[in-house]
Motif scaffolding. Structure first.
Motif, PDB file in Angstrom:
ATOM      1  N   SER A 123      -3.163  11.900  30.078  1.00 37.07           N
ATOM      2  CA  SER A 123      -2.513  11.939  28.780  1.00 37.07           C
ATOM      3  C   SER A 123      -3.182  12.961  27.852  1.00 37.07           C
ATOM      4  O   SER A 123      -2.517  13.622  27.054  1.00 37.07           O
ATOM      5  N   ALA A 126      -1.878  16.178  28.819  1.00 38.00           N
ATOM      6  CA  ALA A 126      -0.526  16.301  28.250  1.00 38.00           C
ATOM      7  C   ALA A 126      -0.600  16.638  26.765  1.00 38.00           C
ATOM      8  O   ALA A 126       0.155  17.475  26.264  1.00 38.00           O
ATOM      9  N   TRP A 129      -1.311  20.208  26.352  1.00 42.54           N
ATOM     10  CA  TRP A 129      -0.123  21.023  26.635  1.00 42.54           C
ATOM     11  C   TRP A 129       0.835  21.009  25.438  1.00 42.54           C
ATOM     12  O   TRP A 129       1.343  22.057  25.033  1.00 42.54           O
TER      13      TRP A 129
ATOM     14  N   CYS B  46      -3.921  23.162  32.110  1.00 40.42           N
ATOM     15  CA  CYS B  46      -2.539  23.449  31.685  1.00 40.42           C
ATOM     16  C   CYS B  46      -2.137  24.863  32.103  1.00 40.42           C
ATOM     17  O   CYS B  46      -1.051  25.084  32.638  1.00 40.42           O
TER      18      CYS B  46
END
Lengths: 140, 189
Positions: A123, A126, A129, B46
């Motif tokens: 998470s 995430a 990102w 990422c």
């Protein structure tokens, strides 16, 4: 393979840091709650003494022009300040108290067997990102 | 040898472990001119896995791969140390333990409050708040602030950067509010 051998020293440095994080107990969710309830000096002592040692080390590196193991000059590039340091800092602080972990300890907690923290780490990736995605629209 | 292991296994006072954390700063600089920091690793992950044409992730992550070796090492080193070189006893203030007992949390010797934070509880509202939401805030916030406790509070402050002091104060402000108001509300869920 070349990438592996030239970076393996950082794996060992990470192992050392992971070991110290466990021994410093800063990976404990309970230590984080104690710090933010002002119920223990432990975390303040750890962070404060780490900064003092880091500060002295950098001064010595600059004063004696210490070079890297590959004989390069040591350069420290300061981060560029934006107002994001405040907004993001507060957001991170809220998450720090909830999870009981900043990014280093996330990896250390998983290593210490709290496997559910894998979800927290995913998470966090995430979240990283989504920040990248929203960056042009956020105030800085 | 056994006495050395016993010596390492006992809990360490802050004035031993803190200075050792500080030594990571010169170790990484001398090993390869690397600034001490952890949260960037998530940015590199990422950039490696899902750059999606976002300019923030459009850089050569291979040049930063040392950071991924470093965090892999953190996981391994922590695992070895917790399992074999730790007493697994953490001396937490009894006042906090009695406060937390209201929420069914009793064992402070876990790294996380295992009674509440575990795989069984993951799909409850409380579990989601403590993992998914908490983790998201850590990832989003550290990138927005361009650093975490390592990069700002240790590395930045060691290098006398005022902006890292601003970031550190913001971390602490968010943490104080969260631990005293948000965390109790989550634990009550």
């Amino acid at each position: 393979m070349k990438v592996f051998f030239s970076n393996i020293k950082f794996l060992f440095a990470g192992m050392l840091f992971g070991a110290i994080l466990i021994k410093a107990e800063v990976i404990s969710w309970f230590r984080i709650q104690e710090m933010f309830h002002l119920q223990s000096f432990h975390m303040y002592g750890v962070i404060g003494s780490a900064v003092i040692v880091g500060m002295i080390s950098i001064q010595l590196i600059k004063r004696f022009k210490i070079r890297t193991v590959n004989n390069e000059a040591i350069k420290i590039i300061p981060k560029t300040y934006t107002r994001g340091f405040i907004y993001g800092g507060i957001i991170f602080g809220i998450g720090w108290a909830i999870t009981g972990a900043c990014p280093g300890p996330l990896f250390a907690q998983i290593g210490g067997g709290a496997t559910v923290v894998v979800v927290t780490l995913f998470s966090a990736i995430a979240g990283t990102w989504v920040y990248g995605y929203l960056k042009p629209k956020l105030p800085h | 040898m056994n006495s050395l292991i016993e010596f390492i296994r006992q809990p360490w006072p802050w004035w031993v472990s803190g200075p050792l954390i500080g030594l990571m700063v010169p170790i990484l600089l001398i090993l390869g001119n690397k600034p001490f920091g952890v949260s960037s690793s998530m940015k590199h992950i990422c950039a490696m896995c899902l750059p999606a044409n976002i300019s923030f992730f459009n850089y050569d992550w291979k040049k930063e791969i040392w950071n991924l070796f470093f965090v892999t090492g953190i996981l391994l080193g922590a695992s070895i140390t917790w399992n074999w070189l730790s007493s697994q006893q953490i001396d937490i203030n009894p006042k906090l333990i009695s406060e937390l007992s209201k929420y069914g949390i009793s064992n402070p010797n876990n790294l996380v409050p295992a009674e509440q934070l575990n795989w069984q509880n993951l799909v409850t509202l409380k579990g989601i708040m403590m993992t998914v939401v908490g983790g998201f805030l850590v990832g989003f916030g550290t990138r927005y602030a361009d650093g975490c406790t390592s990069g700002h509070s240790i590395m930045g402050l060691s290098n006398l950067q005022g902006s890292s002091l601003v970031a550190t104060c913001s971390f602490m402000a968010g943490g104080f509010v969260s631990a005293n108001f948000i965390v109790p509300a989550i634990l009550k869920l």
